[in-house]
Design an enzyme around this catalytic site. Sequence first.
Site, mmCIF file in Angstrom:
data_model
loop_
_atom_site.group_PDB
_atom_site.id
_atom_site.type_symbol
_atom_site.label_atom_id
_atom_site.label_comp_id
_atom_site.label_asym_id
_atom_site.label_seq_id
_atom_site.Cartn_x
_atom_site.Cartn_y
_atom_site.Cartn_z
ATOM 1 N N HIS A 2 -2.042 -8.242 12.143
ATOM 2 C CA HIS A 2 -2.678 -7.475 13.221
ATOM 3 C C HIS A 2 -3.849 -8.224 13.855
ATOM 4 O O HIS A 2 -4.866 -7.615 14.230
ATOM 5 C CB HIS A 2 -3.150 -6.116 12.693
ATOM 6 C CG HIS A 2 -2.071 -5.274 12.097
ATOM 7 N ND1 HIS A 2 -0.920 -4.941 12.788
ATOM 8 C CD2 HIS A 2 -1.954 -4.711 10.864
ATOM 9 C CE1 HIS A 2 -0.146 -4.197 12.007
ATOM 10 N NE2 HIS A 2 -0.741 -4.056 10.842
ATOM 11 N N LYS A 24 0.807 -1.216 0.000
ATOM 12 C CA LYS A 24 0.000 0.000 0.000
ATOM 13 C C LYS A 24 0.845 1.273 0.000
ATOM 14 O O LYS A 24 0.454 2.271 -0.615
ATOM 15 C CB LYS A 24 -0.993 0.001 1.160
ATOM 16 C CG LYS A 24 -0.419 -0.192 2.547
ATOM 17 C CD LYS A 24 -1.538 -0.328 3.576
ATOM 18 C CE LYS A 24 -0.974 -0.588 4.979
ATOM 19 N NZ LYS A 24 -0.347 -1.922 5.070
ATOM 20 N N ASN A 59 -1.363 7.137 6.339
ATOM 21 C CA ASN A 59 -0.427 6.227 6.998
ATOM 22 C C ASN A 59 0.972 6.338 6.425
ATOM 23 O O ASN A 59 1.906 5.749 6.941
ATOM 24 C CB ASN A 59 -0.932 4.784 6.846
ATOM 25 C CG ASN A 59 -0.288 3.819 7.813
ATOM 26 O OD1 ASN A 59 -0.238 4.079 9.016
ATOM 27 N ND2 ASN A 59 0.220 2.708 7.304
#
Length: 479
Positions: free
Chosen positions: A198, A121, A144
């Site tokens: 995660h 990403k 981010n």
Amino acid sequence: MIKLRSLSGKTIAVMGLGRSGLTTAHALTLGGATVLAWDDNESGRAEAAKDGVATTELTKAAWSGIDALILSPGIPHTHPAPHPVAKQARDAGVEIIGDIELLGREQREARFIGITGTNGKSTTTALIGHIFETAGTPAQVGGNLGRPALDLEPLGAQGDAQGGVQGNYILEMSSFQLELTPTLTFDIAVLLNLSPDHIDRHGDFAGYIAAKQRIFAGMESGSTAIIGIDDANTRALYDELRSSGGPRIVPISVIDAIPGGVYVLDGVLYDAMEGDAKTVTALNDIDTLPGRHNAQNAAAAYAAARAAGLPIEHIIDGLQTYPGLPHRQQIVADINGVRYVNDSKATNPDATANALASYESIYWIAGGLGKEGGLDQLLPYLPHIEHAFLIGAAAEDIRAAIAGKVPLDMSGALEPAVLAAHAMAQQSRRDKPVVLLSPACASYDQFPNFEVRGDAFAAIVETLNSGDRHPDHHGEARV
């Protein structure tokens, strides 16, 4: 910086005072809000004081008088257990959101392009931003990646009292950030791939997928959803989106030719978004986009730029001139035909597998603080490794996984590993040898973060490139 005028007169709590938290506090203050800011770490509160942000212990706050809680995405609000401040806010019926949600509410007339996925990403976000810059199209890149969202420049007409310029926000979105954007709807949304990550924060893989899928929430006719279909999880989401109606859906693949999509076969990018497939450009000669995973990134970036209406020739220029991102298969030097590649951002085996697949003759530096899940993803690419140099806490685990399959040194630390790999690669008669730092591990056992680790690698290579060192091979233990 964005002035959050829509919250003028409101009382807003800000929990977590890293870069994005401090930026949020300033944006709220500039917009006329009353800010109650807090960080659990004394060092964070000290930095806030230096930055002119007063702190208030939020666990003692009167939540009945607070209009919203702006939560740092690193702070849990569901799994494994909500932070006490998040729990107090939820119990009081106070909205919990993130800084990117605030950007979306304030800059309603700008176009929002969101990019997410387990891997790739950051590169895709930066590549889209570079394509827009090359095309001369107004855009701001962050989220981010890079600048905090509220530190970006206003682009929509609501962004400035004098009126802003219509433009594009290109935002990398983590799963944590997506959970904190309940109303933001992207005009163009990209989901690259999905693999377990995660899990502690999302409860299970299904929870992680649900958070990532949030990038498509609220999209309607006129918007574009771009989705990789080369893994089973994203393929299932693609099928679900197609059956639900709503946005235009553009599939991307680096495995198959796909009607209505963008795909890469044998290093060539094809566009079938309008029907018949058209050859766009070859990707094999773009050194900053090596490997099949970067072909996926390029396909996604191309599709996003096309959806935004950019001319194809400008998109091609952007692809061909992309400079790459630090620490992501970054070529830091070429010494006597040996390339030295900094892939320190590869903190998990999936990311390292992508790097190993990109080169044929590798002197591999790996190790650090290992993650759960094993190294099975790497096994198909072990024939690409000429020699491995293992460092850090996970060195023994990696040795156990590859011993007998790949010659290796237990180097222990980064510097001896680089020196040994350099000496061996320089003596190699292989075609296009590569000294590759792609650790497959986090950095925290020996470095504060992956950036510091990558910078250390680059600094050592620079001394070799300048002729300051003439090392012999000296791995601590060879297997």
